[in-house]
Design a protein around this motif. Sequence first.
Motif, PDB file in Angstrom:
ATOM      1  N   GLU A  96      -0.427  10.825  -1.020  1.00 49.72           N
ATOM      2  CA  GLU A  96      -1.180  12.054  -0.749  1.00 49.72           C
ATOM      3  C   GLU A  96      -2.696  11.881  -0.784  1.00 49.72           C
ATOM      4  N   ASP A  97      -3.206  11.110  -1.735  1.00 53.35           N
ATOM      5  CA  ASP A  97      -4.655  10.978  -1.863  1.00 53.35           C
ATOM      6  C   ASP A  97      -5.216   9.690  -1.250  1.00 53.35           C
ATOM      7  N   TRP A  98      -4.423   8.999  -0.431  1.00 51.33           N
ATOM      8  CA  TRP A  98      -4.900   7.772   0.200  1.00 51.33           C
ATOM      9  C   TRP A  98      -5.776   8.124   1.396  1.00 51.33           C
ATOM     10  N   SER A  99      -6.993   7.617   1.400  1.00 53.39           N
ATOM     11  CA  SER A  99      -7.935   7.880   2.492  1.00 53.39           C
ATOM     12  C   SER A  99      -7.617   7.057   3.730  1.00 53.39           C
ATOM     13  N   GLY A 100      -6.790   6.047   3.568  1.00 46.90           N
ATOM     14  CA  GLY A 100      -6.509   5.127   4.659  1.00 46.90           C
ATOM     15  C   GLY A 100      -7.302   3.834   4.533  1.00 46.90           C
ATOM     16  N   ALA A 101      -8.122   3.721   3.483  1.00 48.60           N
ATOM     17  CA  ALA A 101      -8.913   2.510   3.255  1.00 48.60           C
ATOM     18  C   ALA A 101      -7.984   1.318   3.035  1.00 48.60           C
ATOM     19  N   ILE A 102      -8.363   0.181   3.618  1.00 50.03           N
ATOM     20  CA  ILE A 102      -7.591  -1.045   3.458  1.00 50.03           C
ATOM     21  C   ILE A 102      -8.515  -2.146   2.973  1.00 50.03           C
ATOM     22  N   PRO A 103      -7.958  -3.161   2.328  1.00 49.26           N
ATOM     23  CA  PRO A 103      -6.534  -3.372   2.112  1.00 49.26           C
ATOM     24  C   PRO A 103      -5.957  -2.378   1.105  1.00 49.26           C
ATOM     25  N   ALA A 104      -4.677  -2.163   1.268  1.00 45.67           N
ATOM     26  CA  ALA A 104      -3.914  -1.329   0.344  1.00 45.67           C
ATOM     27  C   ALA A 104      -2.524  -1.952   0.247  1.00 45.67           C
ATOM     28  N   THR A 105      -1.883  -1.757  -0.886  1.00 46.49           N
ATOM     29  CA  THR A 105      -0.582  -2.387  -1.106  1.00 46.49           C
ATOM     30  C   THR A 105       0.364  -1.402  -1.775  1.00 46.49           C
ATOM     31  N   LEU A 106       1.560  -1.318  -1.225  1.00 46.99           N
ATOM     32  CA  LEU A 106       2.622  -0.499  -1.792  1.00 46.99           C
ATOM     33  C   LEU A 106       3.662  -1.434  -2.396  1.00 46.99           C
ATOM     34  N   PHE A 107       3.938  -1.228  -3.674  1.00 49.38           N
ATOM     35  CA  PHE A 107       4.979  -1.968  -4.371  1.00 49.38           C
ATOM     36  C   PHE A 107       6.158  -1.019  -4.541  1.00 49.38           C
ATOM     37  N   VAL A 108       7.356  -1.457  -4.139  1.00 53.51           N
ATOM     38  CA  VAL A 108       8.567  -0.653  -4.312  1.00 53.51           C
ATOM     39  C   VAL A 108       9.530  -1.466  -5.166  1.00 53.51           C
ATOM     40  N   THR A 109       9.828  -0.941  -6.351  1.00 55.07           N
ATOM     41  CA  THR A 109      10.701  -1.654  -7.279  1.00 55.07           C
ATOM     42  C   THR A 109      12.151  -1.617  -6.806  1.00 55.07           C
ATOM     43  N   ALA A 110      12.971  -2.435  -7.417  1.00 56.44           N
ATOM     44  CA  ALA A 110      14.402  -2.443  -7.091  1.00 56.44           C
ATOM     45  C   ALA A 110      15.022  -1.071  -7.324  1.00 56.44           C
ATOM     46  N   ALA A 111      14.488  -0.315  -8.276  1.00 58.26           N
ATOM     47  CA  ALA A 111      14.991   1.030  -8.567  1.00 58.26           C
ATOM     48  C   ALA A 111      14.429   2.082  -7.606  1.00 58.26           C
ATOM     49  N   GLY A 112      13.530   1.651  -6.693  1.00 56.19           N
ATOM     50  CA  GLY A 112      12.971   2.569  -5.711  1.00 56.19           C
ATOM     51  C   GLY A 112      11.680   3.252  -6.130  1.00 56.19           C
ATOM     52  N   LYS A 113      11.161   2.911  -7.302  1.00 56.31           N
ATOM     53  CA  LYS A 113       9.903   3.514  -7.761  1.00 56.31           C
ATOM     54  C   LYS A 113       8.736   2.890  -7.001  1.00 56.31           C
ATOM     55  N   ARG A 114       7.792   3.743  -6.589  1.00 65.80           N
ATOM     56  CA  ARG A 114       6.650   3.282  -5.796  1.00 65.80           C
ATOM     57  C   ARG A 114       5.377   3.237  -6.625  1.00 65.80           C
ATOM     58  N   HIS A 115       4.606   2.177  -6.387  1.00 67.10           N
ATOM     59  CA  HIS A 115       3.295   2.000  -7.005  1.00 67.10           C
ATOM     60  C   HIS A 115       2.335   1.626  -5.883  1.00 67.10           C
ATOM     61  N   PHE A 116       1.244   2.366  -5.767  1.00 67.26           N
ATOM     62  CA  PHE A 116       0.302   2.170  -4.671  1.00 67.26           C
ATOM     63  C   PHE A 116      -1.027   1.678  -5.211  1.00 67.26           C
ATOM     64  N   HIS A 117      -1.586   0.655  -4.600  1.00 66.49           N
ATOM     65  CA  HIS A 117      -2.869   0.094  -5.009  1.00 66.49           C
ATOM     66  C   HIS A 117      -3.797   0.051  -3.801  1.00 66.49           C
ATOM     67  N   THR A 118      -4.971   0.662  -3.941  1.00 65.71           N
ATOM     68  CA  THR A 118      -5.973   0.627  -2.872  1.00 65.71           C
ATOM     69  C   THR A 118      -7.033  -0.395  -3.239  1.00 65.71           C
ATOM     70  N   GLY A 119      -7.434  -1.192  -2.277  1.00 63.02           N
ATOM     71  CA  GLY A 119      -8.469  -2.199  -2.486  1.00 63.02           C
ATOM     72  C   GLY A 119      -7.883  -3.595  -2.575  1.00 63.02           C
ATOM     73  N   GLN A 120      -8.774  -4.557  -2.474  1.00 63.76           N
ATOM     74  CA  GLN A 120      -8.367  -5.957  -2.520  1.00 63.76           C
ATOM     75  C   GLN A 120      -7.812  -6.292  -3.896  1.00 63.76           C
ATOM     76  N   ILE A 121      -6.784  -7.129  -3.913  1.00 64.40           N
ATOM     77  CA  ILE A 121      -6.161  -7.573  -5.150  1.00 64.40           C
ATOM     78  C   ILE A 121      -6.373  -9.081  -5.266  1.00 64.40           C
ATOM     79  N   SER A 122      -6.879  -9.518  -6.389  1.00 62.34           N
ATOM     80  CA  SER A 122      -7.052 -10.961  -6.601  1.00 62.34           C
ATOM     81  C   SER A 122      -5.679 -11.609  -6.770  1.00 62.34           C
ATOM     82  N   GLU A 123      -5.644 -12.906  -6.634  1.00 61.13           N
ATOM     83  CA  GLU A 123      -4.381 -13.629  -6.802  1.00 61.13           C
ATOM     84  C   GLU A 123      -3.826 -13.427  -8.214  1.00 61.13           C
ATOM     85  N   GLU A 124      -4.688 -13.472  -9.205  1.00 59.09           N
ATOM     86  CA  GLU A 124      -4.257 -13.294 -10.591  1.00 59.09           C
ATOM     87  C   GLU A 124      -3.701 -11.886 -10.812  1.00 59.09           C
ATOM     88  N   LYS A 125      -4.399 -10.893 -10.267  1.00 62.46           N
ATOM     89  CA  LYS A 125      -3.955  -9.499 -10.412  1.00 62.46           C
ATOM     90  C   LYS A 125      -2.628  -9.285  -9.683  1.00 62.46           C
TER      91      LYS A 125
END
Length: 134
Positions: A96-125
């Motif tokens: 809902e609050d995503w502006s469309g800025a990229i990079p962005a990453t959606l993580f979907v767990t095996a249980a179907g729970k979603r986690h959204f991250h906006t912005g570049q992610i380092s390799e360690e992160k």
Amino acid sequence: MITLDFDGFKSEIETPSEDLRIYNFWATWCAPCIHEMPYFESVVKDTKGTNLVFVSLDDDRRPERVKAFVEKKGFSSPIWLLSEKEQKDWKQKLKEDWSGAIPATLFVTAAGKRHFHTGQISEEKLKELIETYK
């Protein structure tokens, strides 16, 4: 490479899976996106129980541009090209609050729970987030 509209994308991410699924939103014109793509691919390849899809926000009327870029860079992860005509609508449907800025990453767990991250992610992160959501 496949082109999907929002309903097709939604169906894909809602399909049950035993793995953590990572959907990385990018474009050929986005320098931070291009920077993180190689280590996204290598980290996921080295992490059992994870799957990666690169989701291109490039103009779907020019798929040859995305295809040429992917071939030049040698990426082997699946590439989805989202339908241009629906991009304005599906961004808010996805987060809902995503502006469309990229990079962005959606993580979907095996249980179907979603986690959204906006912005570049380092390799360690990225490694840390995978362990958290796995």
